[in-house]
Design a protein around this motif. Structure first.
Motif, PDB file in Angstrom:
ATOM      1  N   ILE A   1       0.885  -1.166   0.000  1.00 39.25           N
ATOM      2  CA  ILE A   1       0.000   0.000   0.000  1.00 39.25           C
ATOM      3  C   ILE A   1       0.927   1.221   0.000  1.00 39.25           C
ATOM      4  N   PRO A   2       0.551   2.314  -0.638  1.00 37.05           N
ATOM      5  CA  PRO A   2       1.470   3.459  -0.671  1.00 37.05           C
ATOM      6  C   PRO A   2       1.601   4.183   0.670  1.00 37.05           C
ATOM      7  N   HIS A   3       2.746   4.770   0.885  1.00 38.75           N
ATOM      8  CA  HIS A   3       3.003   5.605   2.059  1.00 38.75           C
ATOM      9  C   HIS A   3       3.732   6.866   1.600  1.00 38.75           C
ATOM     10  N   THR A   4       3.799   7.858   2.479  1.00 39.83           N
ATOM     11  CA  THR A   4       4.570   9.073   2.183  1.00 39.83           C
ATOM     12  C   THR A   4       5.465   9.393   3.371  1.00 39.83           C
TER      13      THR A   4
ATOM     14  N   PHE B   1       5.916  12.034   9.331  1.00 33.97           N
ATOM     15  CA  PHE B   1       4.797  11.075   9.391  1.00 33.97           C
ATOM     16  C   PHE B   1       4.388  10.695   7.982  1.00 33.97           C
ATOM     17  N   CYS B   2       3.480   9.739   7.887  1.00 39.91           N
ATOM     18  CA  CYS B   2       2.903   9.370   6.587  1.00 39.91           C
ATOM     19  C   CYS B   2       1.583  10.116   6.470  1.00 39.91           C
ATOM     20  N   SER B   3       1.460  10.949   5.439  1.00 39.76           N
ATOM     21  CA  SER B   3       0.247  11.767   5.329  1.00 39.76           C
ATOM     22  C   SER B   3      -0.968  10.950   4.901  1.00 39.76           C
ATOM     23  N   ILE B   4      -0.752   9.720   4.464  1.00 41.69           N
ATOM     24  CA  ILE B   4      -1.886   8.848   4.114  1.00 41.69           C
ATOM     25  C   ILE B   4      -2.356   8.099   5.358  1.00 41.69           C
ATOM     26  N   HIS B   5      -1.407   7.703   6.205  1.00 44.31           N
ATOM     27  CA  HIS B   5      -1.708   6.954   7.432  1.00 44.31           C
ATOM     28  C   HIS B   5      -1.046   7.697   8.585  1.00 44.31           C
ATOM     29  N   PRO B   6      -1.694   8.780   9.047  1.00 45.11           N
ATOM     30  CA  PRO B   6      -0.989   9.717   9.935  1.00 45.11           C
ATOM     31  C   PRO B   6      -0.599   9.148  11.300  1.00 45.11           C
ATOM     32  N   MET B   7      -1.096   7.952  11.631  1.00 42.86           N
ATOM     33  CA  MET B   7      -0.612   7.373  12.891  1.00 42.86           C
ATOM     34  C   MET B   7       0.814   6.859  12.749  1.00 42.86           C
ATOM     35  N   MET B   8       1.324   6.830  11.526  1.00 44.23           N
ATOM     36  CA  MET B   8       2.711   6.422  11.318  1.00 44.23           C
ATOM     37  C   MET B   8       3.607   7.642  11.515  1.00 44.23           C
ATOM     38  N   THR B   9       4.344   7.672  12.632  1.00 46.40           N
ATOM     39  CA  THR B   9       5.221   8.806  12.916  1.00 46.40           C
ATOM     40  C   THR B   9       6.610   8.289  13.265  1.00 46.40           C
TER      41      THR B   9
HETATM   42 CU   LIG Z   1       1.067   5.265   5.063  1.00 46.12          CU
END
Ligand SMILES: [Cu+2]
Lengths: 310, 106
Positions: free
Chosen positions: B55-58, B92-100
């Motif tokens: 799945i994509p991340h940023t 962080f990942c702006s698609i999945h912001p809980m990823m920091t």
């Molecule tokens: Cu993500």
């Protein structure tokens, strides 16, 4: 928190739990939504419906990984099901993640396939549609008449529809959010409406706290719900989590639709919310669409979930 | 790739007193998690992120205004950035912001 709902029409809804065709009808009983498998008959009930519309979600055009190497194909098939419905749905609501990577080619494909059904559509973006220029290309293409933040509302068949955006400007560590400007607009949009008018709200990320650990919730969703509580019938349709989930809080029914592309695990059932890999034979059962029927004076709205495998 | 041995040896001698070695660093993304979540590097280090999820991340700076932002990284896509100035960089990942996560530059 769940409250005991008082739906005068509950028994009637239960009695109509027999739409034609295979599918699952969600019924509200004792405050807990239950699913009922649909057999045959009761086409008359469906024909009596004032308004029938469809929720389709999370098409992720461009996705080509396990378990679905052809997300365009499954989207097209499900659109075919919608186009073949009798009676014809008034429109479809797409609850976001039309594209996988906000690429023009992905949106082109989706737009063309939707247009081929000849059915009206209303869309909101998911976070995958917001990857370029804060979603401007998505709004320009799919919601040109929306407010500057992308949200909008309209009335059809006696229902007031509200399309909300909770995927813009996501903050580190946070979950979905509506923001102060949108909440202010919502309060105003609902202010002078009769509490007896049914309301349908669409969001991409669930408006309630489904599973904050995975960001499956809207941080200021409670404020939106505070404006909605005085209404006798509120149906909130969302996508994002690629699985069926329904919950009722008072007069508010929350319904999470299936993806047309790939399933995701139940909250906490996997190390991450990434695409769930399933055997090829099982995939079609986990993809689908939902049909919503509104019969005047018979709230709540009846929602029939139908999988591609059915 | 073939290269002359004299240059790396010289580099080692020059940098020997510095504790943090400015070799390239990699941050992997698996299961919606940056690893290492906290990375400490010497100034001048190039950090490369690789997305191993399907799945994509940023990779987006947590400051406002955002001081850096990667394009969406699809599976196996990489994004690199060289950190020249000391500081603590939250992202962080702006698609999945809980990823920091953070990069600390000494
Ligand atoms: Cu993500």
């Amino acid at each position: 928190m769940s409250h005991k709902p008082e739906f005068p029409s509950r028994r009637r809804v239960l009695r109509c739990a027999a739409w034609t065709g295979a599918g699952v009808l969600w019924v509200v009983a004792g405050g807990m939504p239950r699913s009922a498998l649909i057999g045959s008959a009761a086409a008359a009930e469906m024909a009596a419906s004032e308004l029938t519309f469809v929720q389709i979600s999370d098409s992720h055009i461009g996705f080509n990984k396990p378990a679905n190497p052809d997300a365009t194909g499954t989207f097209k098939e499900l659109l075919g099901r919608i186009a073949a419905m009798n009676p014809r749905p008034a429109f479809m609501l797409h609850t976001g993640d039309v594209s996988h990577l906000s690429r023009d080619a992905e949106w082109d494909t989706a737009q063309q396939l939707i247009a081929e059904t000849g059915i009206e559509k209303h869309l909101i973006p998911g976070e995958h549609d917001m990857l370029v220029d804060n979603g401007r290309p998505f709004f320009a293409r799919f919601a040109p008449k929306a407010q500057s933040g992308g949200w909008y509302s309209f009335d059809q068949g006696g229902i007031h529809f509200v399309a909300l955006i909770n995927v813009a400007n996501l903050q580190p560590g946070g979950e979905g959010a509506l923001g102060a400007a949108q909440l202010e607009w919502l309060e105003d949009d609902l202010k002078n409406r009769s509490a007896s008018q049914p309301i349908v709200v669409t969001t991409h990320i669930p408006l309630w706290q489904v599973y904050p650990q995975w960001g499956w919730g809207t941080s200021d969703g409670a404020q939106a719900l505070a404006y909605l509580r005085r209404f006798g019938s509120v149906t909130v349709l969302n996508g994002h989590i690629h699985q069926l989930l329904q919950k009722v809080e008072g007069t508010v029914a929350f319904h999470t639709g299936l993806s047309t592309a790939f399933p995701q695990p139940a909250p906490g059932a996997a190390p991450s919310p990434g695409p769930m890999k399933v055997e090829p034979g099982r995939l079609r059962e986990l993809l689908g669409i939902s049909t919503v029927h509104y019969v005047k004076g018979r709230e709540p709205l009846a929602i029939v979930d139908q999988s591609l495998g059915a | 790739m073939r290269r002359s041995t004299s240059v790396p040896i010289l580099a080692i001698l020059l940098l020997a007193p510095v504790t943090a070695w400015a070799a390239d660093q990699t941050v992997t993304i698996d299961n919606f998690t940056f690893a290492p979540k906290e990375l400490t590097v010497a100034a001048g280090t190039k950090v490369t992120w690789i997305n191993r999820d399907d799945i994509p991340h940023t990779i987006v700076s947590s400051d406002g205004p955002r001081s850096f932002k990667s394009p969406p990284l699809d599976t196996d896509d990489k994004f690199s950035m060289t950190f020249d100035r000391p500081g603590i960089y939250h992202y962080f990942c702006s698609i999945h912001p809980m990823m920091t996560a953070t990069v600390t530059v000494r």
